[in-house]
Motif scaffolding. Sequence first.
Motif, PDB file in Angstrom:
ATOM      1  N   GLU A 142     110.091-139.417   4.865  1.00  0.00           N
ATOM      2  CA  GLU A 142     109.771-139.567   3.447  1.00  0.00           C
ATOM      3  C   GLU A 142     109.198-138.312   2.804  1.00  0.00           C
ATOM      4  OE1 GLU A 142     107.313-142.928   2.676  1.00  0.00           O
ATOM      5  OE2 GLU A 142     109.031-144.272   2.484  1.00  0.00           O
ATOM      6  N   HIS A 143     108.471-137.524   3.558  1.00  0.00           N
ATOM      7  CA  HIS A 143     107.816-136.355   2.974  1.00  0.00           C
ATOM      8  C   HIS A 143     108.490-135.042   3.377  1.00  0.00           C
ATOM      9  CE1 HIS A 143     104.688-138.997   1.522  1.00  0.00           C
ATOM     10  NE2 HIS A 143     104.548-139.489   2.740  1.00  0.00           N
ATOM     11  N   GLU A 144     109.691-135.135   3.918  1.00  0.00           N
ATOM     12  CA  GLU A 144     110.417-133.920   4.286  1.00  0.00           C
ATOM     13  C   GLU A 144     110.848-133.161   3.017  1.00  0.00           C
ATOM     14  OE1 GLU A 144     111.378-132.274   6.995  1.00  0.00           O
ATOM     15  OE2 GLU A 144     110.249-133.564   8.366  1.00  0.00           O
ATOM     16  N   PRO A 145     110.529-131.878   2.914  1.00  0.00           N
ATOM     17  CA  PRO A 145     110.888-131.119   1.706  1.00  0.00           C
ATOM     18  C   PRO A 145     112.383-131.142   1.386  1.00  0.00           C
ATOM     19  CG  PRO A 145     109.284-129.902   2.996  1.00  0.00           C
ATOM     20  CD  PRO A 145     109.709-131.076   3.838  1.00  0.00           C
ATOM     21  N   LEU A 148     113.079-134.512  -0.308  1.00  0.00           N
ATOM     22  CA  LEU A 148     112.479-134.587  -1.641  1.00  0.00           C
ATOM     23  C   LEU A 148     113.201-133.674  -2.631  1.00  0.00           C
ATOM     24  CD1 LEU A 148     108.711-134.547  -0.607  1.00  0.00           C
ATOM     25  CD2 LEU A 148     110.037-136.506  -1.399  1.00  0.00           C
ATOM     26  N   ARG A 182     112.218-148.505   0.118  1.00  0.00           N
ATOM     27  CA  ARG A 182     111.300-148.002   1.147  1.00  0.00           C
ATOM     28  C   ARG A 182     111.227-148.978   2.313  1.00  0.00           C
ATOM     29  NH1 ARG A 182     105.682-145.631  -0.934  1.00  0.00           N
ATOM     30  NH2 ARG A 182     105.840-144.545   1.071  1.00  0.00           N
TER      31      ARG A 182
END
Length: 266
Positions: A142-145, A148, A182
């Motif tokens: 979810e927070h992988e650049p 995103l 999600r």
Amino acid sequence: MTASLAVPAFERADSSRHELAPLKLAEGTTGPALVCFPGFSPALGRPWHATLAASFDGERDALEIQHPGVVHSEAVPRDWETLVDLHAGTVRKHLGDRPYAVLGSSMGGCPAHSVAARLAATGTPPVGLVLIDTYQVTPDLEHEPWLLALPARTPLQMGERFDTAVDDMAMAALGAYTRIARGWQPEPTDVPTLLLRATDPLPRPPAHGRPHTVTRGPRTSWPLPHTAVDVPGDHWSVTEEHADTTAQAIRAWLGTRLTTAPDTRA
């Protein structure tokens, strides 16, 4: 995603009021129809699969499903099950007993899979499911650049023109669909699945302090049994500049599906 909490949401019992007719992108009577699921980002005035569908015109029908809120409608589904029920009903209504295959590109592969599984479980299975460079967004991603950065590509390319091309509702709807997706896990299904993987991997954004350093993100994979085929292009160009070769891969797989055992590579 936070702003999307203010967007009106409809329940399963009220789905019919928010159903949008699919867009017909190609016509033909050879082979099963294609039911195409776009991602959740704004379409910017043209269907997601317009270029890809043109490769099938004169051969088979190609329809594109529309997600409420992204286009038209001032409400979004309350949850994932509402979205699946809505789109499964649309496919039944417009395809009836005709043979068809389900296709989804990018995040559109997630609702495509769930709808295909639902239709198979309720007696009207598609002949196959095609996923075009779809990523399952697990919690660790979810927070992988690089992930995103995907929805940021279009506004960065368009600059100020993006502000007039996309309204607030479409952007809030993107947040809403991202929110209800999600934690989604693809349901087990017997529907034969083709995963088309872009040959060119996603670029990672430059690291802070190193503006000229660009590394490569991972290539797509799928956790359930499938046949994997590499096609030319990157995440975006596989359905645009390389649409013809992508269409050929889909055509070949659909033509031989009954005699080819699925691959279990993830």
